[in-house]
Design an enzyme around this catalytic site. Sequence first.
Site, PDB file in Angstrom:
ATOM      1  N   TYR A   1      47.702  40.470  32.810  1.00 25.34           N
ATOM      2  CA  TYR A   1      48.548  39.283  32.866  1.00 25.34           C
ATOM      3  C   TYR A   1      49.470  39.150  31.656  1.00 25.34           C
ATOM      4  CZ  TYR A   1      45.344  37.846  36.576  1.00 25.34           C
ATOM      5  OH  TYR A   1      44.584  37.786  37.723  1.00 25.34           O
TER       6      TYR A   1
ATOM      7  N   ARG B   1      42.212  32.190  48.125  1.00 21.69           N
ATOM      8  CA  ARG B   1      41.392  33.151  47.390  1.00 21.69           C
ATOM      9  C   ARG B   1      40.942  32.623  46.033  1.00 21.69           C
ATOM     10  NH1 ARG B   1      43.246  37.141  43.051  1.00 21.69           N
ATOM     11  NH2 ARG B   1      43.143  35.059  42.144  1.00 21.69           N
TER      12      ARG B   1
ATOM     13  N   HIS C   1      35.600  41.843  42.853  1.00 25.37           N
ATOM     14  CA  HIS C   1      36.227  41.971  41.535  1.00 25.37           C
ATOM     15  C   HIS C   1      35.163  42.175  40.462  1.00 25.37           C
ATOM     16  CE1 HIS C   1      38.879  41.084  38.127  1.00 25.37           C
ATOM     17  NE2 HIS C   1      39.885  41.226  38.958  1.00 25.37           N
TER      18      HIS C   1
END
Length: 278
Positions: free
Chosen positions: A211, A96, A138
Amino acid sequence: MKLSVCTISFRHHLHSISQLAEWAQVKDFQGIELWGVHAKNLKKDPSYNKHWLSSYSLNTSMISDYLPLHLPNCDLMRATRDLSELGNIWGTNKLRTFAGQQSSLTTSDQDRKSIVLNLKKICKELEKEDQYLLLETHPNTLTDTVPSTLQLLNEVDHPSLRVNFDVLHIWESGVDPVDALLKLKPFVMHYHFKNISSRDKLDVFSPDNVYAAAGSRDGMVPLFEGVLNYHDFIMSALSMTDVEASLEWFGGNVKEVLEKDAEQIRNLAKNRSRLYVS
């Protein structure tokens, strides 16, 4: 229905890959989706590979990485070959990446052409190894809307290019995920499942926040407690195609949430099977 746990969900936890595999096996997951940086670091120990993982009755469903589509050809091809090698080590043909770093509206025609050209090169390289490049739906990429995603698939026009269908991000773009799946179904090889408490909380999933160890988790909720109706989506998806999905959880209580979500999904699939047999 095949479910995987993402190693990215444990990015801020002190768990070894062995501990994660043991837990995933006990909780009846079928696979593990390896975050690219984890796969790269595990490469230093050759004892970790597809054979090791299969000893836990698990497979690597996908390696999720970020190929540098903006870098010169030599650097991009080096990164592609490195990712392909990791796929072979872990026995997955699904790799991916994101389709650029800008939204489809703000990407210039020239930049789009450059991305298309690079994706063609990557696909030709991966085809040699019978591997697929999955573009994740996304925000702030060329797959941020269904029309742009379909256009990109048509522009690249290569059988090795497929889609990782992130249900929440599809919904975020303003369309019904079931309608989107009907249009993208021939290209979909994998799904990401996650949910949110309300649309005004979607910024919690922006990369700079999600993140970060100190990032906000406000709005992240278990799969069946959010604004997106996963009951209906999963039932519809199962009626259309085989579903291989990763539970992508970024909040706290990781194991508890993933275990509960997986159990509810399995119950849905079982109930649907009973209705179908009846």
